[in-house]
Design a protein around this motif. Structure first.
Motif, PDB file in Angstrom:
ATOM      1  N   LYS A   1       0.822  -1.212   0.000  1.00  0.00           N
ATOM      2  CA  LYS A   1       0.000   0.000   0.000  1.00  0.00           C
ATOM      3  C   LYS A   1       0.852   1.256   0.000  1.00  0.00           C
ATOM      4  N   LYS A   2       1.973   1.195   0.766  1.00  0.00           N
ATOM      5  CA  LYS A   2       2.737   2.403   1.059  1.00  0.00           C
ATOM      6  C   LYS A   2       3.902   2.618   0.089  1.00  0.00           C
ATOM      7  N   GLY A   3       4.588   1.527  -0.229  1.00  0.00           N
ATOM      8  CA  GLY A   3       5.670   1.619  -1.191  1.00  0.00           C
ATOM      9  C   GLY A   3       6.982   2.183  -0.685  1.00  0.00           C
ATOM     10  N   SER A   4       7.083   2.443   0.646  1.00  0.00           N
ATOM     11  CA  SER A   4       8.359   2.912   1.196  1.00  0.00           C
ATOM     12  C   SER A   4       8.527   2.307   2.585  1.00  0.00           C
ATOM     13  N   THR A   5       9.681   2.533   3.208  1.00  0.00           N
ATOM     14  CA  THR A   5       9.881   1.944   4.531  1.00  0.00           C
ATOM     15  C   THR A   5      10.593   2.887   5.492  1.00  0.00           C
TER      16      THR A   5
END
Lengths: 319, 366
Positions: A262-266
């Motif tokens: 959903k977010k695509g980053s960490t």
């Protein structure tokens, strides 16, 4: 290769896993928390990083267990989830169609009921820790049997004795009594396993609809004597999944995988956590009669987060 | 006379006013704390339930603060809490404390006794009958205003943008009710308090889950005894409605009072009018919450509470028939809230997933 990190910090053990994009386990660590969650997590993640030797890029991280919040600050987690949900997610991924999860850990035991892959009911031990890992640990060391061997003793029993399992304290005195009467260790250990299963079923299992397939997981699932006692009591075969000890961490990693989609980053801080200095301090707020204990979390001397206050006055979180 | 009473939610604000307006000095009971529990546990029998221990601790604390008289309550039915005041009185005597304890039995049981005690308090306080009648009326209105504000806070909290805004607004409102001395002032305080709560910045796009809180009266009403469960759930974004409010008998905006005969609701599952405490109510209220479209129910029970254990045995049947999940939390001496937090989070996850799945299957049906 791409991977997802899951960390489960419980009362007794700290488990760290990395799964790949298909949810397959790449590497796992089962460590003792020993009351020092911060250092254990730092060292454990560092070691895992070394083992993977730069082959795996972590796309997201998740934490669970009683220290989930603290751990999320240390590793930079993308998702923080309670252990009940994490266990259910892992189990339904590894054994599709599972309908009952028996989970016994260091200080708590739970039952999770799933239907069509969704949790519909659960229970967790409330005021009693009888039958959990800590108690078994204690009894094993009292009998001078390594905990790893404990269950195998039960399998050798011919005639299990009856032990009162309702309360750990009374179970122990019952065991001592039976020993003094001369019963052999195997029969006593088998009796204890049966007592613990009875206690579990009467306590957390009460009123729950227990249907096949049944999974038995958590650190205590290593105990073959308890597996046998569960099979006997439920009159069926319970499945112990291959990574029964780190299921919570696998669940956290799988949840991280969902979030990443959903977010695509960490927020993950990398494997080199060992060089970061984490310090926590606490103080008692004097603002009102609640006297909340506020915890402050520092990373390399910089205040990163504050929590523990009821009113929200001190709350602080820097992403 | 210096008078005190048990601490139960925010009711102390109204009761303090009553004591003062009967012409006495009020020793306001402190909110139950770790110290209250320590004191209570030291002097209570080991097997007594948590309300007994907290009350014992509170009585010892107010005695220390100089209270000469403690007003408590009795109770009817087979729950042992109805006799706790007798035990407490013996214990206070045994400890050599110079404090009297008297209990009000429920007015329905003993109307004469109720008025006799009020009459005695009036005479010793030197007030006229008229003054006392007015004081009783204002007190009752205060109790209602306090409940109104609290109800509103539980509806508002799941929508709040900044954590803690609702709680802080509520505290301000409670303070205003505390300051009010006449019916007119009280109406204004109530109005102003509600306005404060309504002006908390909200995110109205949320669709909070709804959870009913049922169980034994003391642990339901005293937040310090139940880990502030309604605030905790509210901050997780859940709208809670609890089954018991002190002013509930006269209001028609709480779920539990919308339907008439609560015992009749329980009868299909429990064919006995009383099993003590709030056991029958817990059974009936679960049915009620299910019928009113709530997503789940949390049952709060003191550890070893027989009425609630009986109810707990029945709840799985109702849960299955009505499709409403129930989570039981036993309350005892532990003060760590982490365990409760974990269970509540998991319960909220479960309810959320159920709601999503229901919506999905409804869409499919269309």
């Amino acid at each position: 290769m791409k991977g997802f990190l899951g960390v489960d910090v419980g009362s007794v053990s700290t488990n760290i896993v990395v799964v790949d994009a298909d949810g397959k386990l790449l590497v796992d660590r089962y460590l003792r928390t020993s009351g020092r969650p911060i250092e254990v997590v730092q060292q454990g993640i560092y070691d895992i990083g070394k083992e993977l030797a730069g082959d795996v890029e972590i796309l997201a991280a998740g934490t669970t267990g009683s220290a989930r919040f603290l751990t999320s600050m240390i590793v930079g987690a993308d998702v923080v989830k309670n252990e009940i949900t994490a266990h259910a997610v892992a189990a339904s991924n590894i054994v599709p169609g599972v309908r009952t999860i028996i989970e016994i850990g260091g200080q708590d035991s739970k039952i999770i009921i799933l239907r069509d892959g969704v949790v519909t009911d659960f229970a967790m031990n409330t005021v009693c820790a009888a039958g959990t890992g800590s108690f078994l640990d204690q009894q094993a060391s009292r009998l001078l049997i390594p905990i790893e061997e404990f269950g195998n003793y039960a399998l050798k029993a011919k005639n299990p004795v009856r032990i009162a399992g309702r309360c750990a304290v009374f179970a122990e005195s019952d065991m001592v009594h039976k020993q003094q009467l001369g019963y052999n260790t195997e029969d006593i250990i088998a009796g204890l396993c049966e007592a613990l299963v009875r206690n579990y079923m009467n306590n957390v299992g009460k009123g729950k609809e227990i249907l096949d397939p049944i999974i038995f997981q958590g650190g205590v699932a290593a105990n073959a004597g308890l597996v046998q006692a569960f099979n006997h009591y439920l009159n069926t075969e319970v499945t112990v999944p291959p990574y029964f000890g780190v299921m919570g961490a696998i669940g956290a990693a799988l949840l991280a995988k969902d979030i990443y989609a959903k977010k695509g980053s960490t927020n993950f801080k990398g494997f080199n956590l060992r060089d970061i200095k984490y310090v926590t301090t606490s103080f008692e707020c004097k603002g009102c009669s609640n006297a909340c204990e506020v915890v402050q979390f520092y990373q390399n001397g910089e205040l990163l987060a504050r929590w523990g206050d009821r009113c929200g006055k001190w709350e602080l979180q820097i992403d | 006379m210096k008078i005190s009473f048990p601490h139960m939610g925010y009711s102390y604000i109204a009761l303090k006013w009553l004591v003062e307006n009967l012409g006495h000095e009020c020793i306001v009971p402190p909110e139950p704390s770790k110290r209250t529990l320590d004191l209570g546990v030291r002097h209570a029998p080991e097997f007594a339930c948590i309300p007994y221990k907290i009350l014992m601790g509170t009585y010892l604390e107010v005695a220390e603060m100089g209270a000469e008289l403690i007003l408590s309550s009795g109770g009817r039915g087979p729950c042992r809490a109805g006799y706790y005041w007798v035990m407490h009185r013996y214990l206070l005597e045994e400890l050599g404390l110079d404090v009297k304890l008297i209990a009000f039995e429920p007015p329905l049981n003993d109307l004469k006794g109720f008025f006799k005690t009020i009459h005695w308090l009036r005479k010793t306080g030197g007030r006229s009958v008229k003054e006392v009648l007015n004081a009783l009326e204002v007190t009752w209105e205060k109790i209602k205003a306090l409940d109104d504000l609290e109800l509103c806070s539980h509806e508002t909290r799941p929508y709040e943008v900044n954590r803690g805004d609702t709680t802080r607004a509520l505290w301000k409102g409670l303070d205003m009710v505390d300051q009010a001395n006449t019916l007119a002032e009280l109406a204004e305080a109530r109005h102003e308090g509600l306005r404060l709560l309504e002006s908390v910045p909200r995110d109205n796009s949320r669709n909070p889950l709804k959870i009913g809180i049922i169980g034994e009266i003391y642990v339901v009403l005293e937040p310090a005894a139940n880990h502030y469960i309604q605030i905790m759930l509210g901050e997780m974004g859940v709208h809670t409605d609890r089954s018991i409010y002190l002013s509930a008998y006269t209001r028609n905006n709480t779920i539990v009072n919308l339907e008439g005969d609560i015992k009749a609701m329980a009868r299909p599952y429990l064919n006995a009018d009383t099993i003590g405490g709030h056991g029958v109510n817990s059974v009936a209220e679960t049915v009620l919450y299910a019928k009113h479209g709530f997503d789940g129910v949390v049952q709060l029970a003191p550890f070893a509470c027989i009425p609630e254990i009986v109810a707990k045995g029945i709840l799985p049947t109702i849960s299955q028939e009505y499709g409403i999940p129930v989570l039981t939390i036993f309350i005892d001496e532990q003060t760590g809230k982490a365990g409760v937090q974990t269970r509540l989070e998991a319960f909220v996850d479960l309810l959320q997933r159920r709601r999503e799945n229901k919506a999905k299957s409804e869409r499919l049906a269309i």
